[in-house]
Scaffold this motif. Sequence first.
Motif, PDB file in Angstrom:
ATOM      1  N   GLY A 134      -7.901  15.988  -2.032  1.00  0.00           N
ATOM      2  CA  GLY A 134      -7.735  15.024  -3.108  1.00  0.00           C
ATOM      3  C   GLY A 134      -8.732  13.885  -2.998  1.00  0.00           C
ATOM      4  O   GLY A 134      -9.769  14.001  -2.335  1.00  0.00           O
ATOM      5  N   THR A 135      -8.405  12.777  -3.635  1.00  0.00           N
ATOM      6  CA  THR A 135      -9.301  11.631  -3.707  1.00  0.00           C
ATOM      7  C   THR A 135      -8.588  10.365  -3.226  1.00  0.00           C
ATOM      8  O   THR A 135      -7.370  10.327  -3.071  1.00  0.00           O
ATOM      9  CB  THR A 135      -9.786  11.404  -5.158  1.00  0.00           C
ATOM     10  OG1 THR A 135      -8.638  11.272  -6.019  1.00  0.00           O
ATOM     11  CG2 THR A 135     -10.653  12.566  -5.622  1.00  0.00           C
ATOM     12  N   LEU A 136      -9.385   9.331  -3.009  1.00  0.00           N
ATOM     13  CA  LEU A 136      -8.879   8.000  -2.685  1.00  0.00           C
ATOM     14  C   LEU A 136      -9.028   7.136  -3.928  1.00  0.00           C
ATOM     15  O   LEU A 136     -10.060   7.203  -4.613  1.00  0.00           O
ATOM     16  CB  LEU A 136      -9.678   7.394  -1.537  1.00  0.00           C
ATOM     17  CG  LEU A 136      -9.239   6.013  -1.025  1.00  0.00           C
ATOM     18  CD1 LEU A 136      -7.933   6.122  -0.241  1.00  0.00           C
ATOM     19  CD2 LEU A 136     -10.332   5.398  -0.156  1.00  0.00           C
ATOM     20  N   GLY A 137      -8.003   6.351  -4.239  1.00  0.00           N
ATOM     21  CA  GLY A 137      -8.088   5.527  -5.434  1.00  0.00           C
ATOM     22  C   GLY A 137      -7.082   4.399  -5.417  1.00  0.00           C
ATOM     23  O   GLY A 137      -6.675   3.921  -4.358  1.00  0.00           O
ATOM     24  N   ILE A 138      -6.694   3.978  -6.593  1.00  0.00           N
ATOM     25  CA  ILE A 138      -5.773   2.865  -6.773  1.00  0.00           C
ATOM     26  C   ILE A 138      -4.519   3.350  -7.491  1.00  0.00           C
ATOM     27  O   ILE A 138      -4.613   4.013  -8.522  1.00  0.00           O
ATOM     28  CB  ILE A 138      -6.421   1.733  -7.607  1.00  0.00           C
ATOM     29  CG1 ILE A 138      -7.695   1.218  -6.926  1.00  0.00           C
ATOM     30  CG2 ILE A 138      -5.434   0.596  -7.846  1.00  0.00           C
ATOM     31  CD1 ILE A 138      -8.501   0.247  -7.794  1.00  0.00           C
ATOM     32  N   MET A 168      -2.396  -2.406   1.148  1.00  0.00           N
ATOM     33  CA  MET A 168      -3.573  -1.680   1.618  1.00  0.00           C
ATOM     34  C   MET A 168      -3.110  -0.632   2.635  1.00  0.00           C
ATOM     35  O   MET A 168      -2.014  -0.090   2.539  1.00  0.00           O
ATOM     36  CB  MET A 168      -4.591  -2.659   2.197  1.00  0.00           C
ATOM     37  CG  MET A 168      -5.185  -3.612   1.166  1.00  0.00           C
ATOM     38  SD  MET A 168      -6.156  -2.762  -0.125  1.00  0.00           S
ATOM     39  CE  MET A 168      -7.672  -2.406   0.772  1.00  0.00           C
ATOM     40  N   MET A 169      -3.917  -0.314   3.617  1.00  0.00           N
ATOM     41  CA  MET A 169      -3.529   0.604   4.684  1.00  0.00           C
ATOM     42  C   MET A 169      -4.320   0.265   5.932  1.00  0.00           C
ATOM     43  O   MET A 169      -5.401  -0.345   5.853  1.00  0.00           O
ATOM     44  CB  MET A 169      -3.730   2.070   4.280  1.00  0.00           C
ATOM     45  CG  MET A 169      -5.147   2.431   3.883  1.00  0.00           C
ATOM     46  SD  MET A 169      -5.368   4.192   3.456  1.00  0.00           S
ATOM     47  CE  MET A 169      -4.426   4.363   1.946  1.00  0.00           C
ATOM     48  N   GLU A 170      -3.800   0.630   7.089  1.00  0.00           N
ATOM     49  CA  GLU A 170      -4.464   0.234   8.336  1.00  0.00           C
ATOM     50  C   GLU A 170      -5.413   1.288   8.880  1.00  0.00           C
ATOM     51  O   GLU A 170      -6.039   1.078   9.914  1.00  0.00           O
ATOM     52  CB  GLU A 170      -3.426  -0.130   9.396  1.00  0.00           C
ATOM     53  CG  GLU A 170      -2.505   0.994   9.805  1.00  0.00           C
ATOM     54  CD  GLU A 170      -1.537   0.564  10.903  1.00  0.00           C
ATOM     55  OE1 GLU A 170      -2.001  -0.020  11.897  1.00  0.00           O
ATOM     56  OE2 GLU A 170      -0.341   0.796  10.753  1.00  0.00           O
ATOM     57  N   ASP A 171      -5.529   2.434   8.241  1.00  0.00           N
ATOM     58  CA  ASP A 171      -6.433   3.471   8.709  1.00  0.00           C
ATOM     59  C   ASP A 171      -7.869   2.946   8.683  1.00  0.00           C
ATOM     60  O   ASP A 171      -8.380   2.541   7.632  1.00  0.00           O
ATOM     61  CB  ASP A 171      -6.298   4.713   7.819  1.00  0.00           C
ATOM     62  CG  ASP A 171      -7.091   5.886   8.334  1.00  0.00           C
ATOM     63  OD1 ASP A 171      -8.331   5.868   8.201  1.00  0.00           O
ATOM     64  OD2 ASP A 171      -6.485   6.834   8.875  1.00  0.00           O
ATOM     65  N   TYR A 214       1.095   1.690   5.074  1.00  0.00           N
ATOM     66  CA  TYR A 214       0.916   2.696   4.024  1.00  0.00           C
ATOM     67  C   TYR A 214       1.954   2.492   2.922  1.00  0.00           C
ATOM     68  O   TYR A 214       3.132   2.275   3.186  1.00  0.00           O
ATOM     69  CB  TYR A 214       1.052   4.077   4.664  1.00  0.00           C
ATOM     70  CG  TYR A 214       0.822   5.270   3.780  1.00  0.00           C
ATOM     71  CD1 TYR A 214      -0.130   5.285   2.776  1.00  0.00           C
ATOM     72  CD2 TYR A 214       1.573   6.437   3.985  1.00  0.00           C
ATOM     73  CE1 TYR A 214      -0.338   6.405   1.998  1.00  0.00           C
ATOM     74  CE2 TYR A 214       1.368   7.568   3.221  1.00  0.00           C
ATOM     75  CZ  TYR A 214       0.411   7.546   2.216  1.00  0.00           C
ATOM     76  OH  TYR A 214       0.212   8.664   1.438  1.00  0.00           O
ATOM     77  N   ALA A 215       1.532   2.545   1.660  1.00  0.00           N
ATOM     78  CA  ALA A 215       2.399   2.197   0.534  1.00  0.00           C
ATOM     79  C   ALA A 215       3.685   3.008   0.511  1.00  0.00           C
ATOM     80  O   ALA A 215       4.770   2.476   0.240  1.00  0.00           O
ATOM     81  CB  ALA A 215       1.636   2.372  -0.778  1.00  0.00           C
ATOM     82  N   ILE A 216       3.599   4.308   0.780  1.00  0.00           N
ATOM     83  CA  ILE A 216       4.803   5.141   0.756  1.00  0.00           C
ATOM     84  C   ILE A 216       5.790   4.681   1.826  1.00  0.00           C
ATOM     85  O   ILE A 216       6.988   4.537   1.565  1.00  0.00           O
ATOM     86  CB  ILE A 216       4.440   6.628   0.930  1.00  0.00           C
ATOM     87  CG1 ILE A 216       3.763   7.162  -0.341  1.00  0.00           C
ATOM     88  CG2 ILE A 216       5.677   7.461   1.263  1.00  0.00           C
ATOM     89  CD1 ILE A 216       3.301   8.594  -0.243  1.00  0.00           C
ATOM     90  N   THR A 217       5.290   4.428   3.022  1.00  0.00           N
ATOM     91  CA  THR A 217       6.157   3.970   4.106  1.00  0.00           C
ATOM     92  C   THR A 217       6.804   2.634   3.756  1.00  0.00           C
ATOM     93  O   THR A 217       8.014   2.438   3.935  1.00  0.00           O
ATOM     94  CB  THR A 217       5.357   3.823   5.407  1.00  0.00           C
ATOM     95  OG1 THR A 217       4.720   5.064   5.720  1.00  0.00           O
ATOM     96  CG2 THR A 217       6.252   3.410   6.563  1.00  0.00           C
ATOM     97  N   ASP A 229       2.396  -4.390  -6.960  1.00  0.00           N
ATOM     98  CA  ASP A 229       2.043  -3.772  -8.237  1.00  0.00           C
ATOM     99  C   ASP A 229       0.715  -3.013  -8.176  1.00  0.00           C
ATOM    100  O   ASP A 229       0.254  -2.462  -9.175  1.00  0.00           O
ATOM    101  CB  ASP A 229       2.020  -4.797  -9.372  1.00  0.00           C
ATOM    102  CG  ASP A 229       1.059  -5.956  -9.128  1.00  0.00           C
ATOM    103  OD1 ASP A 229       0.077  -5.785  -8.375  1.00  0.00           O
ATOM    104  OD2 ASP A 229       1.280  -7.037  -9.701  1.00  0.00           O
ATOM    105  N   MET A 230       0.098  -2.958  -6.981  1.00  0.00           N
ATOM    106  CA  MET A 230      -1.169  -2.239  -6.827  1.00  0.00           C
ATOM    107  C   MET A 230      -1.330  -1.869  -5.360  1.00  0.00           C
ATOM    108  O   MET A 230      -0.866  -2.594  -4.474  1.00  0.00           O
ATOM    109  CB  MET A 230      -2.338  -3.126  -7.283  1.00  0.00           C
ATOM    110  CG  MET A 230      -3.658  -2.397  -7.453  1.00  0.00           C
ATOM    111  SD  MET A 230      -5.004  -3.541  -7.952  1.00  0.00           S
ATOM    112  CE  MET A 230      -4.354  -4.233  -9.469  1.00  0.00           C
ATOM    113  N   ALA A 231      -1.977  -0.732  -5.098  1.00  0.00           N
ATOM    114  CA  ALA A 231      -2.163  -0.315  -3.707  1.00  0.00           C
ATOM    115  C   ALA A 231      -3.338   0.629  -3.577  1.00  0.00           C
ATOM    116  O   ALA A 231      -3.682   1.364  -4.516  1.00  0.00           O
ATOM    117  CB  ALA A 231      -0.895   0.358  -3.173  1.00  0.00           C
ATOM    118  N   LEU A 232      -3.954   0.609  -2.402  1.00  0.00           N
ATOM    119  CA  LEU A 232      -4.914   1.629  -2.023  1.00  0.00           C
ATOM    120  C   LEU A 232      -4.123   2.886  -1.690  1.00  0.00           C
ATOM    121  O   LEU A 232      -3.165   2.826  -0.911  1.00  0.00           O
ATOM    122  CB  LEU A 232      -5.719   1.169  -0.810  1.00  0.00           C
ATOM    123  CG  LEU A 232      -6.783   2.127  -0.266  1.00  0.00           C
ATOM    124  CD1 LEU A 232      -7.906   2.340  -1.271  1.00  0.00           C
ATOM    125  CD2 LEU A 232      -7.350   1.587   1.056  1.00  0.00           C
TER     126      LEU A 232
END
Length: 361
Positions: A134-138, A168-171, A214-217, A229-232
């Motif tokens: 897949g891709t990385l996006g917003i 965001m994310m810490e990766d 991570y947004a899901i977590t 309202d927004m996330a990587l």
Amino acid sequence: MNDNNPESPAWRLCGAVLVAASLLFPSGLVRATETLTLLNWEEYLSEAVIERWQAETGVALQQIYFDSGDKRDEILAKPEHRIDLVVAGRISSDRFGSRSLLELISDAELPKLRNVSQRWRDSCGAYSVPYLWGTLGIVYRADRIAEAPQSWAALLQPTKRDEPHIIMMEDHEDILAAPLIYQQRSINTSDNDELRAAFELLQAQSSAVLTYEYAITSLKSQRHLDQADMALAYSGDQQVLNEVEGIEGEPWRYVVPKEGTLLWVDCLSIPANTPNKALAYRFLNFISDPEIAALNAAELGVATPNAAARALLPDAIRQDPSIYPPDEVLERSQVFETRPMEATQTRRRIISALINAHDAR
């Protein structure tokens, strides 16, 4: 969901929730004498696929979750880990494989891998097999943000700079990809000036960041649910976020910014020290079956590298640009390449400094 895919796939199990398991808490779906342990992202294997596997084999599937590549690698680096299968990218699988910590994949053990083209096989290398891509996006909430973000600037240089509302994310790899792409740099750069410029952009953004989890977590744990309202994010994440308790409708949507994106390929590897090597190969062959791969991809809303499986997918999925992006998006995509360990350590220090400064406020 994406505007172009208003309906869920016909075979999607409504309300299906991935069974969270750990080494101490077996799945319980079947009474099995054998167990296979998978180190995986959360919500990254279809519940229906898990049930099919356990029904067909009588082998229980336990999962341990990570929410960044760094945390996954920390687990794999420990000699006492009890992992039979792991989801990883090419860089990590090559690194661990070169240290004899991953199994060199034997094609003879995987007849159903013939459904995966050589292009995707090459993307995973000698120590793993393709799983999803897949891709990385917003991701953004369409009920709170009137217009879909068009540029990485919407995330990295938000208008509400002093109002925390972004996740965001810490990766250390993926978080740096966004500013590097926005600044028209290679995501594989080892140039200290380019990395410093990317860091400074992230540093300036940090006052608008709620968390680097991570947004899901974060949102599944109900943290920041009313503020974010927004996330990587990765393609497919919007589908999981729309299922979070407390979310009504499908407000989370996914876009690839105009400057381009990271094209990622997730792979499956077998740790060399697993006592369940034969079972691990059996699972890899199972997940490469076109019917199973199609079911998994449809439920997750993520692209499969399995050509025969893609042909089985509903039109709504095959034509959804958030899952299978058009050629012009792929042409603007970059992929990660192996780099010297010193460059990786530099990236880790950058992200550690960014997060420590944010958390200290």
